[in-house]
Write a protein that holds these residues in place. Structure first.
Motif, PDB file in Angstrom:
ATOM      1  N   GLU A 161       1.014  -1.513  -0.036  1.00 21.72           N
ATOM      2  CA  GLU A 161      -0.133  -0.279  -0.242  1.00 21.72           C
ATOM      3  C   GLU A 161       0.598   1.686  -0.097  1.00 21.72           C
ATOM      4  O   GLU A 161      -0.122   2.166  -0.390  1.00 21.72           O
ATOM      5  N   MET A 217      -2.431   2.210  -2.832  1.00 19.37           N
ATOM      6  CA  MET A 217      -2.915   1.681  -2.264  1.00 19.37           C
ATOM      7  C   MET A 217      -4.419   1.459  -2.817  1.00 19.37           C
ATOM      8  O   MET A 217      -5.654   0.864  -2.086  1.00 19.37           O
ATOM      9  N   GLU A 218      -4.039   1.929  -4.068  1.00 17.02           N
ATOM     10  CA  GLU A 218      -5.715   2.789  -4.611  1.00 17.02           C
ATOM     11  C   GLU A 218      -6.058   0.627  -5.211  1.00 17.02           C
ATOM     12  O   GLU A 218      -7.003   0.332  -4.648  1.00 17.02           O
ATOM     13  N   THR A 259      -5.103  -2.003  -3.533  1.00 13.86           N
ATOM     14  CA  THR A 259      -6.113  -3.194  -2.355  1.00 13.86           C
ATOM     15  C   THR A 259      -7.051  -2.275  -1.498  1.00 13.86           C
ATOM     16  O   THR A 259      -7.815  -3.115  -0.838  1.00 13.86           O
ATOM     17  N   TYR A 260      -7.227  -1.483  -1.654  1.00  9.24           N
ATOM     18  CA  TYR A 260      -8.536  -0.892  -1.019  1.00  9.24           C
ATOM     19  C   TYR A 260      -9.416   0.593  -1.520  1.00  9.24           C
ATOM     20  O   TYR A 260     -10.248   0.568  -1.651  1.00  9.24           O
ATOM     21  N   SER A 261      -9.051   0.026  -2.877  1.00  8.40           N
ATOM     22  CA  SER A 261     -10.342   0.940  -3.863  1.00  8.40           C
ATOM     23  C   SER A 261     -11.527  -0.032  -3.575  1.00  8.40           C
ATOM     24  O   SER A 261     -12.259  -0.896  -3.952  1.00  8.40           O
ATOM     25  N   LEU A 262     -12.485   1.552  -3.878  1.00  5.27           N
ATOM     26  CA  LEU A 262     -14.078   0.994  -3.672  1.00  5.27           C
ATOM     27  C   LEU A 262     -14.534   0.362  -5.475  1.00  5.27           C
ATOM     28  O   LEU A 262     -15.352  -0.673  -4.832  1.00  5.27           O
ATOM     29  N   ARG A 263     -14.036   0.524  -6.339  1.00  2.79           N
ATOM     30  CA  ARG A 263     -14.224  -0.034  -7.338  1.00  2.79           C
ATOM     31  C   ARG A 263     -13.908  -0.568  -7.973  1.00  2.79           C
ATOM     32  O   ARG A 263     -14.040  -2.166  -8.324  1.00  2.79           O
ATOM     33  N   ASN A 264     -12.436  -1.107  -7.760  1.00  7.32           N
ATOM     34  CA  ASN A 264     -11.527  -1.945  -8.543  1.00  7.32           C
ATOM     35  C   ASN A 264     -10.219  -2.914  -7.887  1.00  7.32           C
ATOM     36  O   ASN A 264      -9.372  -2.006  -7.939  1.00  7.32           O
ATOM     37  N   THR A 265     -10.284  -3.006  -6.579  1.00 12.16           N
ATOM     38  CA  THR A 265      -9.437  -3.776  -5.736  1.00 12.16           C
ATOM     39  C   THR A 265      -8.343  -5.157  -6.529  1.00 12.16           C
ATOM     40  O   THR A 265      -9.284  -5.942  -7.751  1.00 12.16           O
ATOM     41  N   ASN A 266      -7.539  -4.743  -7.533  1.00 15.81           N
ATOM     42  CA  ASN A 266      -6.634  -5.831  -8.044  1.00 15.81           C
ATOM     43  C   ASN A 266      -4.912  -5.673  -7.678  1.00 15.81           C
ATOM     44  O   ASN A 266      -4.312  -4.851  -7.815  1.00 15.81           O
ATOM     45  N   HIS A 267      -5.190  -6.831  -6.147  1.00 12.16           N
ATOM     46  CA  HIS A 267      -3.442  -6.722  -5.051  1.00 12.16           C
ATOM     47  C   HIS A 267      -2.949  -7.011  -6.404  1.00 12.16           C
ATOM     48  O   HIS A 267      -2.082  -8.205  -7.316  1.00 12.16           O
TER      49      HIS A 267
END
Lengths: 788, 788
Positions: B479, B607-608, B610-618
């Motif tokens: 992140e 960060m995004e 991992t924690y996007s509200l739209r599209n997480t993709n580690h």
């Protein structure tokens, strides 16, 4: 033909039964130092001064750190996914050690020593000077004029308050209408729920050491990735400088869905130059200084038609948060939502929900996350109504409860089945409800009386859309055709490893014994997952598993096709026609789709992809699911009791939980999960209660002798039944099961006592002392004179 | 502008200096049982009977296992990649415990006890009856008529033999021609090299426990994935039922490129129901019962023109394998290849190479893998020729050595640089060779004499095409924009973690402090890699790293583009034009290629994602390299000595190693690597030798008092220099560096003594006793009478 749905043995059964399984406290990372926390002996006030000079002289003491030495950083401890939107971030009002003391037992200093004995001795030699403020342990006291404000951001000690109204009519319009309708009966009552503790076998325990400039914290936690973040936030360092490892864990039930002492542990490690420091709480500390189920009060105003149809309802819900925010307003809000979800009134339902700070131990997540309180209150209230209107409680519920197709207007969560109906119907038959209810539904006399009661609930699966739902999974193919399965989701005793293994066997299509799950999470190498909570893992993490299996299978088939096209160690002849889309992987074999012939074993693919002299390509797949689904799980509890009036004692003659958790991945484990939840629900209903001294704020029963956790001797035969309405959104037709069983038992028992005695206890639990007070009040027994 | 090539600090420096780094022996998995091995007290024979009745009575003994209790399975122990072709698989002639005893110290039984004391006491109470056979510790004895055959598949005790001929002419033709040419001088000599031990600080140590039906073995090994396979093979279980963990390791030098006691450890664990069992060798056991550098003899027949040009050479190489196959014929074969690679004769070079079993401790891999023996012999022989023909050894080498463009006719490995020339030239100037050599190149008299000597070598990088070369790497974005770097390649003290971190920083383009390498390998989660050997890791595993970085960067840029196109937490405005190909990742920032403007930080992407509200993709990447390259590294050593004739003592006045290992990833670590290798080479040259009692076969000096490992007081100033010919095949222009430094020192010293004294010692090492014998033989000193 797979193993999902089969009663497979737990993958960790032997290790746990033989004692081979190692927990955090069993592992030693070289010579470890021991840390002990000094807790405040006041509940509200300020530390003026700490004198550590004598304590430092104790042989074996390595370092003493006080609240004057810690960084001036407030952090949140809630086991929630981080939010990139500041407005949705958890309240950060905890420090590593606190000058401003807010509960009896607050952390004011810590000792690191060579061993426990030295640390304990040093604790006793630390002298603390306090400035004391008046103590308040109830929400009323906290909100009263003149109460000390505990947190800057919470005037009047109100952490947060919100309200909603749902239904076809406005509150005003509905109120006007019900006041004019003679057939509508009005009820008003308050139900109070006590604080209880999770009482997991293994206390909070962790150890921390430095590896280079990074911190490694091995901890008994449900949420390793969240702990990683919070440890970093608490010390204001890069998140990637922290690694969390979670070994086997001896229960958590939500207490370990909070970040407890890991940040302090890491900080103490830093204070001793990175040496390994272990911090293990005592049972007493777990009681007074971790988290508990919130004490709450539900005040209902309800208008009902005489036939039982709900017309208008109003709720005022106040949750006692204790001293620190922990999960903030989320738990009260969750309970508040149950009010509108479980039943829908004809005209309107409206609620005001408030979370209030007090000088108690912080309320936090606990199995059911606010719903046990909500259902205890709602279902007690329902039976109070039925009792007064002489309605069959089951019929009353059928008339009012959530039906298939219901969509929560706030969250959009949908009821994909008529699970409440189905559970009630199944329970009705199994329990012989109609006969029993009628049999006991008459005035009873004598010392021994009988009654039946029931309760229902709805419970969502995971946290979407209130919070982020994301999970990941990794699969690795081994040389023998085995599948190494890595989940970020955590086994916390609930059987996750077993059901994930079953899911993987089916999703990849290999025999179960070829799936090897990696039980230990390590945030450096485990796929990201937010952790074990909200009964989300089989649902959300199961989706990640299913998605990963698809990619994994495709990679296997592509490699297999390449082997067939080029020849391989096992067979130099080629099959140039067999592209991946012509192949399938079935039960550990690569087959030609058209003929069904086995053309390769998965072991051959594993071996060749690892050791091919032409083309090694170690087959792994790691995928993330971003979950935007949710689904209600349902259940009902039916209880039959015998009440001994003079002894104020309840005997549970029969109790049965019926659940709709969708398709069961492993019915045997599901039943075990329900048994555990029921025992928790029974304790909640009849004996458990955290009791505070109102003067000092001290928790009086912070041990397993005084805190009445039910023992095996207190347990009736626990019956379980399931309605398997396959869920259309669940990866395997499944939905929440972990928390639900703890929800409905307490009110079902309470309602059975109501039928038996005519006494509705509104102030849980139904302990002998409480029953005595209530029975005296009801004139069932005479008050003992003081001389007696 | 990156960090590759910079003198960065070791990533594990602080932990190792402060003692915070934990090794296998420092970690405790609960209460661990202790295992001790009973070693045979004969070198050749058969166990007739073992009586454990008394030993079992010792309090604390949990289990005693003898050679009569182990599975009848033969396994190989070589740290080679598995071959799917049966013909290329390593010889499997080891059992967990052996009834057929083949060396003094062979494993015949094992005790598992509560502690070391009980285990040791029990060992002394076990009674073994043997049938004894005559002992042989030399290859001549082993091959003599009537010698007991040690292994069924090795008649005459010859493990394997092969031969080759290279050059423009046939041997016959060449022989005929040289016999007729008067200008050609004939030389014939035999050079024998002693057995030596690796003497790593940390002995072989492991512990094993069961986790479900799987075995976990934590071991100090260079080759976790190979150990996994062999443990499974030794017990005939699925390979995926074994997991190997490698913590920090206190050196290996090739000894831990063999599977030592891990299979027995796992088996003993199984014998006690899966309880954790630790098996730690003593220093003595490491000496007599692990592996060593093969004693070898090189017999040369050489025809040379008077100007120094080699015309025809014949080699007979015999390697003393000791009792078990270990790496089999591979080490002798490697030495045999050096013969044709280092020099090429005008007409023809021919060799016969033989590996022979004896009753000594098994020879195995050791830094240099057969090349220290080959170079010691070749370079001694070269200087013997020069000495006799009065040629400058440096000029002789230049005339004959491998040049750029050379391709090994057997393996196809190519010389991509004129590294041998370049190293000799650099050394010539730094050492002032011309002046020194001329100064000492005259008959000397007196007690104190001086000389200079040199030696050169070529060393390949990795094992391709002799064996498979494959490696993998995994990168995970955190992140905060950190990169978690997981290698299957192992840090064994050589600095791998540091150079991989540097490579990753440059390959991904992030600051070095944002790269966090996962030092510990765990075969369940680490990317596959065959391990630390053959100086392969920076080359082969470095290729995997580079390939992974490329995929990782692409995933980052694609996610960044998605963020820019949809808006994100940090910036709701969109940039719909910025597709991934318009972006670059430079030094931890996402920049717009055209403008060079920073559009996102890597931390924002981490960060995004991992924690996007739209599209997480580690964001993770894991890639395999199948390596089909190799490259020669080169080097030269120059030594100046003072010889005290009466004391038979050598003082090294100056010694310098010059290496062409391609581009150096970290020059400071490279120099440290060379220092370590030189100290090993010096010990090999002047003092170290495993001495066997020829009668009993017992190793006489199995401890660090009697075995003369050089101490810091014995070390001269070690000088290092590099020629950085960037290698076109290396991932960062680099090639082998780990093993080479150990190769050339011994012959350089030996050759300096030759110049100083006229005495060429053909039987290493140059210990005072050996020099005494040689000086007496040469008449430099008089033999002492027995009365003296």
């Amino acid at each position: 033909m797979g193993v999902v749905g089969k009663e497979e043995k737990r993958v960790d059964a032997y290790d746990k039964v033989t004692g081979r399984a190692k927990y955090t406290g069993d592992i030693f990372h070289g010579k470890m130092l021991c840390a002990k926390v000094l807790h405040s002996t006041i509940a509200n006030g300020v530390v003026k001064k700490i004198d550590i000079s004598e304590a430092e002289q104790i042989p074996g003491v390595v370092k003493i750190v006080t609240c004057f030495d810690v960084p001036d950083i407030c952090f949140s401890t809630a086991g929630h996914p981080w939010s990139t939107e500041a407005a949705h971030q958890d309240i950060a009002n905890r420090k590593l050690l606190n000058k401003r003391v807010r509960y009896y037992g607050d952390d004011v200093a810590a000792v690191v020593a060579e061993d426990n004995v030295a640390a304990e001795r040093a604790l006793r030699k630390i002298k603390v000077e306090y400035e004391e403020y008046p103590v308040f342990v109830t929400t009323d006291q906290a909100m009263a004029d003149g109460a000390t404000q505990l947190h800057e951001a919470a005037p009047g000690n109100v952490l947060k308050q919100h309200s909603y109204t749902v239904g076809p009519e406005s509150v005003e319009q509905a109120e006007k209408e019900v006041s004019q309708d003679k057939d509508i009966v009005y009820f008003e009552d308050t139900y109070t729920l006590q604080g209880v503790q999770h009482s997991h076998i293994e206390p909070a325990v962790s150890y921390a050491y430095k590896d280079g400039n990074r911190f490694v914290v091995v901890s008994s936690t449900q949420i390793p990735f969240i702990v990683r973040r919070v440890v970093a936030q608490a010390m204001d360092i890069d998140w990637s400088l922290v690694k969390i490892v979670k070994p086997y864990i001896g229960g958590g039930f939500g207490n370990k869905q909070d970040v407890l002492y890991e940040p302090l542990n890491a900080f103490l490690c830093e204070c001793v130059g990175g040496r390994c420091v272990k911090l293990e709480l005592t049972r007493e500390e777990v009681f007074f200084s971790t988290r508990c189920r919130h004490p709450e009060s539900y005040h209902f105003k309800t208008w009902v038609r005489k036939d039982g149809r709900l017309v208008l309802r109003k709720l005022e819900l106040v949750a006692n948060q204790g001293a620190y925010a922990s999960h903030g307003h989320a738990i009260a809000a969750n309970g508040g939502n149950e009010f509108k979800q479980l039943y829908q009134s004809e005209k309107c339902d409206t609620a005001v929900i408030k979370t209030v700070y007090t000088n108690c131990a912080p309320g936090g997540a606990m199995r059911g996350y606010g719903i046990p309180q909500a259902v205890s209150a709602l279902e007690s209230h329902a039976d109070d109504i039925c009792h007064k209107l002489n309605l069959d409680p089951l019929e009353f519920r059928k008339k009012n409860c959530m039906r298939k197709g219901y969509v929560d207007p706030g969250t959009g969560i949908r009821a994909y089945s008529d699970g409440l109906y189905d559970c009630m119907e199944k329970g009705r038959i199994l329990f012989d409800w109609d006969k029993k209810w009628k049999e006991y539904n008459k005035p009873q006399t004598g010392d021994i009386r009988h009654g039946v009661g029931m309760a229902i609930f709805a419970y969502k699966t995971g946290v979407y859309p209130i919070s982020l739902e994301t999970a990941a999974c990794k699969m690795t193919l081994t040389e023998d055709g085995g599948v190494l399965l890595a989940m970020g989701a955590t086994e916390i005793g609930q059987g996750a490893d077993t059901v994930f293994s079953q899911m993987a066997a089916d999703a990849v299509s290999v025999p179960l014994e070829k799936v090897h799950i990696i039980s230990q999470q390590d945030t450096d190498v485990s796929p990201f997952d937010t952790g074990a909570y909200a009964s989300r893992q089989t649902y959300v993490s199961g989706m990640a598993l299913k998605k990963t299996a698809k990619v994994f299978r495709q990679k296997i088939l592509e490699y297999a096709s390449d082997m067939l096209q080029h020849g391989h160690a096992g067979n130099k002849a080629t099959r140039v026609d067999l592209f991946a889309d012509k192949l399938d992987l079935v039960d550990g074999n690569i087959i030609e789709k058209v003929s069904g012939n086995v053309v390769l074993t998965l072991a051959q693919v594993g071996m060749e992809s690892t050791y091919s002299l032409r083309n090694t390509n170690h087959i792994v797949a790691e995928e993330t699911i971003h979950c935007t689904d949710n689904s209600f799980a349902f259940g009902a509890c039916f209880a039959e009791v015998t009440v001994d009036i003079p002894l104020c004692k309840i005997k549970i003659d029969r109790i049965i939980n019926v659940h709709d958790s969708g398709k069961l991945i492993n019915p045997k484990l599901a039943a075990a999960q329900v048994h555990g939840g029921m025992s928790m629900g029974i304790g909640y209903g009849v004996s458990e209660e955290m009791q505070y001294d109102p003067k000092t704020g001290r928790l009086l029963n912070d041990n397993l002798l005084d805190y009445k956790l039910p023992t095996t001797l207190d347990m009736p035969e626990l019956e379980t039944a399931f309605v398997e309405n396959e869920d259309p959104t669940g990866p395997f037709g499944n939905k929440a099961l972990g928390e639900p069983p703890a929800i409905p038992c307490a009110p079902a028992i309470r309602n059975a006592v109501l039928q038996a005695t005519g006494v509705g206890v509104n102030d849980m639990p139904l302990s002998p002392q409480k029953l005595y007070d209530e029975f005296v009040k009801a004139g069932l027994i005479a008050a003992e004179s003081e001389e007696a």
